[in-house]
Design a protein around this motif. Structure first.
Motif, PDB file in Angstrom:
ATOM      1  N   UNK A 108     -11.536   3.312  14.867  1.00 16.02           N
ATOM      2  CA  UNK A 108     -10.729   3.434  13.653  1.00 16.02           C
ATOM      3  C   UNK A 108     -11.372   2.625  12.538  1.00 16.02           C
ATOM      4  N   UNK A 109     -10.818   2.771  11.350  1.00 11.75           N
ATOM      5  CA  UNK A 109     -11.291   1.980  10.218  1.00 11.75           C
ATOM      6  C   UNK A 109     -10.585   0.642  10.172  1.00 11.75           C
ATOM      7  N   UNK A 122      -9.228 -12.875   8.414  1.00 14.74           N
ATOM      8  CA  UNK A 122      -8.250 -11.958   8.996  1.00 14.74           C
ATOM      9  C   UNK A 122      -8.926 -10.640   9.342  1.00 14.74           C
ATOM     10  N   UNK A 123      -8.197  -9.820  10.087  1.00 16.79           N
ATOM     11  CA  UNK A 123      -8.609  -8.448  10.400  1.00 16.79           C
ATOM     12  C   UNK A 123      -7.527  -7.518   9.876  1.00 16.79           C
ATOM     13  N   UNK A 124      -7.924  -6.560   9.048  1.00 17.80           N
ATOM     14  CA  UNK A 124      -6.986  -5.630   8.421  1.00 17.80           C
ATOM     15  C   UNK A 124      -7.235  -4.234   8.966  1.00 17.80           C
ATOM     16  N   UNK A 125      -6.151  -3.573   9.406  1.00 13.43           N
ATOM     17  CA  UNK A 125      -6.238  -2.215   9.960  1.00 13.43           C
ATOM     18  C   UNK A 125      -5.294  -1.315   9.178  1.00 13.43           C
ATOM     19  N   UNK A 126      -5.802  -0.526   8.230  1.00  9.70           N
ATOM     20  CA  UNK A 126      -4.933   0.345   7.431  1.00  9.70           C
ATOM     21  C   UNK A 126      -4.314   1.451   8.275  1.00  9.70           C
ATOM     22  N   UNK A 127      -3.121   1.853   7.894  1.00 10.06           N
ATOM     23  CA  UNK A 127      -2.392   2.903   8.598  1.00 10.06           C
ATOM     24  C   UNK A 127      -3.142   4.229   8.551  1.00 10.06           C
ATOM     25  N   UNK A 128      -3.645   4.612   7.372  1.00 13.89           N
ATOM     26  CA  UNK A 128      -4.258   5.933   7.251  1.00 13.89           C
ATOM     27  C   UNK A 128      -5.689   5.987   7.766  1.00 13.89           C
ATOM     28  N   UNK A 135      -7.629   9.519   7.055  1.00 16.00           N
ATOM     29  CA  UNK A 135      -8.782   8.921   6.374  1.00 16.00           C
ATOM     30  C   UNK A 135      -9.612   8.046   7.305  1.00 16.00           C
ATOM     31  N   UNK A 136      -9.541   8.315   8.605  1.00 13.17           N
ATOM     32  CA  UNK A 136     -10.371   7.563   9.544  1.00 13.17           C
ATOM     33  C   UNK A 136     -11.849   7.818   9.235  1.00 13.17           C
ATOM     34  N   UNK A 137     -12.620   6.782   8.913  1.00  9.44           N
ATOM     35  CA  UNK A 137     -14.015   7.008   8.516  1.00  9.44           C
ATOM     36  C   UNK A 137     -14.949   7.311   9.680  1.00  9.44           C
ATOM     37  N   UNK A 197     -10.016   8.951  -0.461  1.00 11.23           N
ATOM     38  CA  UNK A 197     -10.507  10.297  -0.746  1.00 11.23           C
ATOM     39  C   UNK A 197     -11.056  10.353  -2.176  1.00 11.23           C
ATOM     40  N   UNK A 198     -11.742  11.432  -2.480  1.00 10.01           N
ATOM     41  CA  UNK A 198     -12.410  11.555  -3.776  1.00 10.01           C
ATOM     42  C   UNK A 198     -11.426  11.592  -4.932  1.00 10.01           C
ATOM     43  N   UNK A 199     -10.237  12.138  -4.699  1.00  6.15           N
ATOM     44  CA  UNK A 199      -9.243  12.242  -5.772  1.00  6.15           C
ATOM     45  C   UNK A 199      -8.768  10.863  -6.201  1.00  6.15           C
ATOM     46  N   UNK A 200      -8.456  10.005  -5.227  1.00  3.69           N
ATOM     47  CA  UNK A 200      -7.986   8.656  -5.565  1.00  3.69           C
ATOM     48  C   UNK A 200      -9.062   7.870  -6.315  1.00  3.69           C
ATOM     49  N   UNK A 201     -10.311   8.007  -5.895  1.00  3.40           N
ATOM     50  CA  UNK A 201     -11.380   7.277  -6.575  1.00  3.40           C
ATOM     51  C   UNK A 201     -11.589   7.819  -7.993  1.00  3.40           C
ATOM     52  N   UNK A 202     -11.491   9.129  -8.165  1.00  4.08           N
ATOM     53  CA  UNK A 202     -11.659   9.716  -9.500  1.00  4.08           C
ATOM     54  C   UNK A 202     -10.521   9.288 -10.419  1.00  4.08           C
TER      55      UNK A 202
END
Length: 452
Positions: A108-109, A122-128, A135-137, A197-202
């Motif tokens: 996972x990411x 710390x270690x951070x594990x995002x839900x998505x 959005x698992x990379x 995703x590309x939309x959020x970055x744009x």
């Protein structure tokens, strides 16, 4: 006109309609000022950066200077000031360009979170970005989901709830005073190193450009930078190694008696935690051991010198608790066993020390219900929370507690505990919420690969 009071303004939200009509000349406009309100002082770290926060070092992140007053942040943990301070350090580090670093191990990411000194805190594990998150990379789980849909994930777990499971394990650990899980809570962070995703970055880039060139329009945005991600935030422990590393060493080098007793007690705490939360992913590579060899200290008195040899110190940390709290016992393909059950420590009956620590609490149904209520307060923060599914999860946990309580009373060992028939204890629905009436049922169906 004497100006001695702050100017008040209203910043509209993204949903408000923008007015692009020509603006009147404001050179001779009289301004009314609101009365001064007594407000709490800002954090020293916020005032020290006044005039900065332009976001030049973080092109997609909104500057922290635009946030609310200290104490009104989104990540606010007044009941745990130490944890809150570490979260603040992580937020400050991201603002100054010390971004979280993705962990290459695992499916996972997940990310190592740094402070401003570039030290892992710390270690951070995002839900998505969980194994089957959208959005698992890492493509391995995506390929697994695509090619083997019949074996997709663990059928006994709620999908994409790993971050809650991580935090829930910490709740159980603190409630029973086991102290083997590093403090873990749900936190919201944003960083350009996360997988978006590309939309959020744009959108983030466009809003930042508009805010830089047209500040009046930019003030209408609720958020300038990337959206924050919810995930589990677990404090980092230093000096620990995988349990498998030290267990192999202990097979060849026997521990001193006092150190062995301490390790046995800590091991029993791990067993209690894993069994209650029904961890389906406890191997010897996802719990940690810290072993500090014996050291000698000298005490010089007059013409004589005495040397004292301190016993080796040992500690354990139960990490990677994201695959726990099932809504049913495994009954299809795999049994998901506890791999510590094959260790020699698992053949030793539970000690009186662990009985004194947890048995009085676990035997009290009021205590168990309080634990369920605290877990519900945590789990219902997820948008996909389902009360019926959560009740099933708690039924499994109550059954685990029932077996554990009986094993402690009967002087059983951990390996005998995992061999007990699995049971679920469901709370009966009654009009009186203060009454405790339960129905227990045993599971007779076993997984196809019950030996692994």
């Amino acid at each position: 006109m004497n100006i001695d009071r702050p100017l008040t303004c209203v910043i509209p939200s993204d949903d408000d309609q923008m007015d692009f009509s020509p603006q009147p000349d404001v050179t001779n406009v009289k301004v009314a000022y609101a009365p001064r309100n007594e407000r709490s002082p800002r954090s020293p770290t916020r005032d020290s950066r006044a005039g900065e926060g332009t976001g030049e070092n973080s092109p997609l992140l909104a500057p922290r200077s635009l946030e609310l007053e200290y104490g009104d942040f989104e990540n606010n943990f007044p009941d745990d000031p130490i944890f809150q301070d570490i979260v603040r350090q992580a937020e400050d580090a991201i603002e100054f360009g010390h971004y979280p670093v993705r962990i290459f191990q695992g499916s996972s990411g997940s990310y190592f979170v740094k402070d401003k000194n570039n030290k892992t805190i710390a270690v951070f594990k995002p839900k998505d970005e969980e194994p089957y998150g959208q959005l698992n990379p890492k493509w391995t789980k995506w390929l697994h989901k695509l090619c083997c849909p019949c074996c997709f994930g663990r059928s006994c777990l709620v999908p994409n709830q790993g971050y809650l499971s991580e935090a829930g394990a910490s709740v159980v650990d603190q409630k029973l005073q086991l102290n083997v899980v590093p403090t873990t809570r749900v936190v919201r962070l944003c960083s350009q190193t996360f997988n978006y995703n590309a939309i959020d970055r744009a959108k983030a880039s466009t809003k930042k450009m508009i805010n830089r060139n047209f500040s009046q329009i930019g003030r209408r945005f609720n958020r300038i930078g990337l959206p924050a991600k919810a995930g589990s935030f677990q404090l980092f422990v230093n000096g620990y190694k995988d349990a498998d590393f030290w267990l192999r060493r202990f097979d060849n080098e026997a521990l001193p008696e006092s150190t062995a007793r301490k390790f046995q007690h800590l091991f029993e705490r791990l067993v209690v935690l894993d069994y209650i939360i029904r961890n389906t992913d406890r191997g010897n590579d996802n719990w940690l051991i810290k072993y500090e060899p014996a050291s000698a200290s000298s005490d010089r008195k007059g013409d004589t010198e005495w040397s004292f040899v301190e016993n080796p110190d040992i500690s354990i940390a139960a990490i990677d608790n994201g695959l726990a709290f099932p809504f049913k016992h495994p009954d299809e393909w795999r049994a998901y066993p506890y791999h510590w059950a094959w260790l020699p420590q698992a053949k030793v009956p539970f000690s009186q020390e662990i009985k004194d620590l947890v048995l009085p609490q676990l035997s009290d149904m009021n205590f168990v219900q309080e634990l369920c209520d605290e877990l519900k307060d945590l789990f219902k923060t997820d948008k996909g929370f389902d009360n019926h599914t959560f009740n099933k999860q708690m039924s499994v946990m109550r059954g685990q507690i029932l077996n554990l309580t009986q094993a402690l009373k009967d002087d059983k060992s951990p390996v005998q505990l995992v061999q007990m028939p699995v049971v679920t204890v469901e709370r009966n629905k009654k009009e009186r919420t203060d009454s405790h009436s339960y129905t227990q049922s045993f599971q007779h169906r076993t997984p196809f690969f019950s030996w692994c």
